[in-house]
Motif scaffolding. Structure first.
Motif, mmCIF file in Angstrom:
data_model
loop_
_atom_site.group_PDB
_atom_site.id
_atom_site.type_symbol
_atom_site.label_atom_id
_atom_site.label_comp_id
_atom_site.label_asym_id
_atom_site.label_seq_id
_atom_site.Cartn_x
_atom_site.Cartn_y
_atom_site.Cartn_z
ATOM 1 N N ILE A 411 0.840 -1.191 0.000
ATOM 2 C CA ILE A 411 0.000 0.000 0.000
ATOM 3 C C ILE A 411 0.876 1.241 0.000
ATOM 4 O O ILE A 411 1.748 1.398 0.841
ATOM 5 C CB ILE A 411 -0.922 0.018 1.234
ATOM 6 C CG1 ILE A 411 -1.756 -1.266 1.252
ATOM 7 C CG2 ILE A 411 -1.813 1.256 1.223
ATOM 8 C CD1 ILE A 411 -2.551 -1.462 2.503
ATOM 9 N N VAL A 412 0.653 2.089 -0.975
ATOM 10 C CA VAL A 412 1.344 3.381 -0.988
ATOM 11 C C VAL A 412 0.257 4.438 -0.951
ATOM 12 O O VAL A 412 -0.611 4.459 -1.813
ATOM 13 C CB VAL A 412 2.203 3.557 -2.257
ATOM 14 C CG1 VAL A 412 2.836 4.927 -2.272
ATOM 15 C CG2 VAL A 412 3.270 2.485 -2.332
ATOM 16 N N SER A 413 0.265 5.257 0.073
ATOM 17 C CA SER A 413 -0.804 6.249 0.150
ATOM 18 C C SER A 413 -0.208 7.636 0.220
ATOM 19 O O SER A 413 0.998 7.832 0.187
ATOM 20 C CB SER A 413 -1.710 5.974 1.344
ATOM 21 O OG SER A 413 -0.969 6.088 2.524
ATOM 22 N N GLN A 414 -1.093 8.604 0.310
ATOM 23 C CA GLN A 414 -0.671 9.999 0.248
ATOM 24 C C GLN A 414 0.173 10.387 1.445
ATOM 25 O O GLN A 414 1.185 11.060 1.304
ATOM 26 C CB GLN A 414 -1.940 10.842 0.182
ATOM 27 C CG GLN A 414 -1.707 12.273 -0.105
ATOM 28 C CD GLN A 414 -3.040 12.984 -0.203
ATOM 29 O OE1 GLN A 414 -4.067 12.381 -0.498
ATOM 30 N NE2 GLN A 414 -3.033 14.273 0.036
ATOM 31 N N ALA A 496 -1.345 8.431 -4.412
ATOM 32 C CA ALA A 496 0.041 8.467 -3.968
ATOM 33 C C ALA A 496 0.745 9.736 -4.388
ATOM 34 O O ALA A 496 1.710 10.154 -3.767
ATOM 35 C CB ALA A 496 0.784 7.257 -4.516
ATOM 36 N N THR A 497 0.277 10.348 -5.465
ATOM 37 C CA THR A 497 1.031 11.504 -5.974
ATOM 38 C C THR A 497 0.256 12.804 -5.861
ATOM 39 O O THR A 497 0.711 13.838 -6.333
ATOM 40 C CB THR A 497 1.385 11.291 -7.461
ATOM 41 O OG1 THR A 497 0.167 11.130 -8.182
ATOM 42 C CG2 THR A 497 2.265 10.092 -7.631
ATOM 43 N N SER A 498 -0.904 12.773 -5.209
ATOM 44 C CA SER A 498 -1.759 13.963 -5.295
ATOM 45 C C SER A 498 -1.200 15.153 -4.534
ATOM 46 O O SER A 498 -1.609 16.273 -4.768
ATOM 47 C CB SER A 498 -3.171 13.643 -4.831
ATOM 48 O OG SER A 498 -3.142 13.254 -3.497
ATOM 49 N N ILE A 508 7.964 10.273 -10.056
ATOM 50 C CA ILE A 508 7.320 9.200 -9.315
ATOM 51 C C ILE A 508 6.452 8.348 -10.228
ATOM 52 O O ILE A 508 6.341 7.143 -10.063
ATOM 53 C CB ILE A 508 6.523 9.798 -8.149
ATOM 54 C CG1 ILE A 508 7.528 10.260 -7.109
ATOM 55 C CG2 ILE A 508 5.557 8.805 -7.574
ATOM 56 C CD1 ILE A 508 6.946 10.911 -5.945
ATOM 57 N N GLN A 509 5.894 9.016 -11.221
ATOM 58 C CA GLN A 509 5.107 8.278 -12.201
ATOM 59 C C GLN A 509 5.918 7.126 -12.789
ATOM 60 O O GLN A 509 5.448 5.999 -12.885
ATOM 61 C CB GLN A 509 4.683 9.252 -13.316
ATOM 62 C CG GLN A 509 3.638 8.703 -14.218
ATOM 63 C CD GLN A 509 2.412 8.276 -13.436
ATOM 64 O OE1 GLN A 509 2.034 8.916 -12.476
ATOM 65 N NE2 GLN A 509 1.831 7.166 -13.821
ATOM 66 N N ASN A 510 7.174 7.423 -13.127
ATOM 67 C CA ASN A 510 8.045 6.377 -13.670
ATOM 68 C C ASN A 510 8.259 5.268 -12.643
ATOM 69 O O ASN A 510 8.206 4.081 -12.963
ATOM 70 C CB ASN A 510 9.405 6.966 -14.044
ATOM 71 C CG ASN A 510 9.283 7.901 -15.224
ATOM 72 O OD1 ASN A 510 8.368 7.763 -16.039
ATOM 73 N ND2 ASN A 510 10.174 8.871 -15.306
ATOM 74 N N ALA A 511 8.499 5.697 -11.382
ATOM 75 C CA ALA A 511 8.711 4.699 -10.328
ATOM 76 C C ALA A 511 7.478 3.829 -10.178
ATOM 77 O O ALA A 511 7.566 2.609 -10.028
ATOM 78 C CB ALA A 511 9.023 5.403 -9.015
ATOM 79 N N LEU A 512 6.329 4.479 -10.240
ATOM 80 C CA LEU A 512 5.090 3.733 -10.051
ATOM 81 C C LEU A 512 4.869 2.746 -11.188
ATOM 82 O O LEU A 512 4.416 1.626 -10.979
ATOM 83 C CB LEU A 512 3.901 4.687 -9.962
ATOM 84 C CG LEU A 512 3.812 5.470 -8.653
ATOM 85 C CD1 LEU A 512 2.642 6.435 -8.700
ATOM 86 C CD2 LEU A 512 3.658 4.508 -7.493
ATOM 87 N N GLU A 513 5.205 3.185 -12.408
ATOM 88 C CA GLU A 513 4.976 2.282 -13.528
ATOM 89 C C GLU A 513 5.842 1.041 -13.401
ATOM 90 O O GLU A 513 5.410 -0.070 -13.705
ATOM 91 C CB GLU A 513 5.210 3.007 -14.847
ATOM 92 C CG GLU A 513 3.886 3.551 -15.354
ATOM 93 C CD GLU A 513 4.030 4.629 -16.403
ATOM 94 O OE1 GLU A 513 5.019 4.589 -17.155
ATOM 95 O OE2 GLU A 513 3.146 5.498 -16.471
#
Ligand code: ADP
Ligand code: MG
Length: 577
Positions: A411-414, A496-498, A508-513
């Motif tokens: 779980i990765v949250s804000q 997670a990125t909001s 982070i988008q890259n990390a998330l992908e």
């Protein structure tokens, strides 16, 4: 009596110590009684008959007696204190363990401050009282019996007379004990409020400073602290009043005994030795009797915090299942899930049905307050649905062990929680056995290695409480690295990125992908381009799923998603391009 039983029950595991202490207290009471006893032969046989040969024996005997009494008191005290300290230690461990196994909803109902207060202050109060009270109960109880026997032996009629005042004094003491219980309960509540204020003001110190609210917080603290002082003084007054009563009762008793005793000596019906031996016993009785009268007060004071503790211990902890799920092979199924928060009237989830296949990327979108977070919080069983069941590979998740269920989820949250330790320890939190290389690999994949390496201490840099020294994006990347290292088959990304700016978001988008590759992912998103890549998009509103489909399908339908998209995603895209 009930209350004494409760206390005794707590020290039962340490009964050997208590029993040995009990034996020592018998010896001590024997020594006390023998001192009173020896007054008669000392007076009648040595002094009155002027036997000079024995005169040296008296001081030496007294010295020996005091040494013995000192040694046995030391041993007794040591054993009792260690028994009560052990009891308190295990009670504190048990309470912490119990609280940690409470469902998440419990932590919503109770402030961290009040929970801290239970573990620190309530247990502290029990500790103080139990050690003193049990000690007094044993040692003073035994001493009173010993001395009373001597008093009765020397002069039973005088003894009866001096005992007449006792019942009244004890009655008064027990009445006051009840008052003390109430006072102690209020004092315990106050100290809990004080702990809450401390917790709030230290964690919220930035807000307080930003609004210049220090004086108000100071005032709030002082008000409560003053109330606490007042409750304590009330308790002091009541328990010292018990002492006062005992003092008066003892004065009355002894005065009467002296008057009556002297007359009997003058009449020649009582020897001087008998009388002084008796008087010594009664005067020696006085201190233990006063202590014993306060034992009740002490017990009453311990009862309030004990009740608060046992209330917590009696609350059901999370019910762990017993089925071990080896891994995730097939699908997650939400069936007819409805849920209302205990503190709320509206359904946070209303008849949710959802099937997620292994490997799918599911995006959940919708207005804030629509129930997205609530829905994903059902998976690790942070909350339990009121209706319906959730299945993973056909197994009802309520039958699974928490360990095997939560082991499947990352779980990765804000809001990223970082512990007050090194970066390394923080990343390998969910996998303590991981090697340093594993950690670095995960950090690289999460695009965190670059900024970590810039710290002088690198991976061994301590990050302050809640990682104050890191930016939001850096914290977020650490939490992604942590999730990557755990490497679970199912990922949940809750906005997670909001909270990040566009530049950090792109990194982070890259990390998330990377994180989503070959995994089942549920992503709750405000403004992610991930949403467009999702296999399926779920639109939630007011706890219900109102639309599902792929990006293009939903856009074509001209429903809520299309409106949301117009409002948010297009604007976002416009900005980031
Ligand atoms: N711990 C809670 N206690 C009571 N109500 C809550 C709690 N958490 C969320 N809610 C309420 O449940 C509804 C759904 O919240 P949430 O699932 O957080 O929405 P979202 O994640 O879509 O923004 C909201 O009305 C919110 O006020
Ligand atoms: Mg949410």
């Amino acid at each position: 009596m009930e209350d004494i039983k409760t206390l005794l029950h707590l020290v039962r595991p340490y009964w050997q110590r208590v029993a040995l202490a009990g034996i020592f207290s018998l010896i001590i009471s024997g020594i006390n009684a023998s001192m009173a006893w020896l007054v008669k032969p000392a007076l009648d046989n040595v002094l009155l008959e002027k036997r000079t040969g024995l005169i040296l024996l008296l001081p030496v005997g007294v010295l020996l007696i005091f040494i013995c009494r000192g040694i046995f008191t030391f041993l007794h005290e040591y054993l009792m204190r260690s028994a009560s300290q052990k009891m308190v230690m295990s009670l504190r461990n048990r309470l912490y363990g119990h609280i940690m196994h409470m469902p998440v909803s419990y932590f919503g109902k109770n402030s961290s401050g009040s929970l801290i207060s239970k573990v620190i202050n309530d247990i502290g109060a029990v500790e103080a009282v139990v050690s003193l009270t049990l000690k007094d109960l044993l040692i003073e109880g035994a001493t009173i019996i010993g001395l009373a026997s001597v008093a009765f032996w020397r002069s039973w009629d005088l003894a009866l007379i001096s005992l007449l005042v006792l019942p009244g004094a004890f009655y008064a003491a027990s009445k006051l004990g009840e008052r003390l219980k109430k006072i102690s309960r209020r004092a315990q509540k106050k100290i809990s409020v004080i702990t809450e204020i401390l917790h709030e003001s230290f964690t919220g110190v930035k807000i307080i400073k930003a609004f210049s609210m220090e004086p108000r917080e100071q005032e709030r603290f002082e008000d409560n602290n003053r109330d606490f002082y007042r409750e304590n003084m009330r308790s002091v007054r009541v328990s010292e009043f018990v002492s006062l009563l005992m003092e008066v009762a003892a004065g009355l008793g002894i005065a009467f005994v002296i008057w009556y005793g002297s007359r009997r000596i003058l009449e020649g019906t009582l020897t001087i030795g008998d009388f002084f031996s008796f008087l010594t016993a009664v005067i020696l009785l006085y201190t233990p009797a006063r202590r014993l009268a306060k034992v009740n007060a002490g017990i009453q004071k311990a009862i309030a915090p004990l009740q608060r503790i046992s209330e917590v211990l009696s609350i059901q902890t999370e019910a762990d299942g017993n089925v071990e799920l080896g891994g995730f092979k097939n699908e997650i199924l939400f069936r007819d899930i409805s849920f209302t928060y205990p503190s709320s009237r509206n359904k946070a989830l209303d008849n949710i049905n959802l099937r997620i296949k292994k490997g799918e990327l599911i995006a959940i979108v919708g207005k804030s307050g629509g129930g997205k977070t609530t829905l994903v919080n059902m998976l690790p069983r942070f909350f339990t649905p009121d209706e319906g069941n959730i299945y993973i590979d056909g197994a009802d998740i309520s039958t699974l062990t928490f360990k095997s269920l939560r082991g499947l989820l990352g779980i990765v949250s804000q809001d990223v929680i970082l512990f007050n330790t090194t970066i390394l320890e923080n990343i390998k939190y969910g996998k303590p056995g991981a090697s340093r290389d594993d950690v670095i690999r995960a950090a690289k994949a999460a695009y965190a290695d670059d900024f970590i390496s810039e710290f002088p201490d690198g991976y061994d840099a301590i990050i302050g409480e809640r990682g104050l020294r890191l930016s939001g994006g850096q914290r977020q990347r650490l939490s992604i690295a942590r999730a990557l290292l755990k490497n679970p088959p199912i990922f949940i990304l809750d906005e997670a990125t909001s909270s990040l700016d566009t530049a950090s978001e792109m990194i982070i988008q890259n990390a998330l992908e990377k994180l989503m590759e070959n995994r089942t992912t549920i992503v709750i998103a405000h403004r992610l381009s991930t949403v467009r890549k999702a296999d399926r998009i779920i639109v939630m509103d007011k706890g219900r799923i109102i639309e599902t489909g792929s990006h293009n399908e939903l856009l074509g339908r001209e429903g809520i998603y299309q409106k949301l998209y117009e409002l948010q995603f297009r604007g976002q895209e416009g900005r980031s391009v």
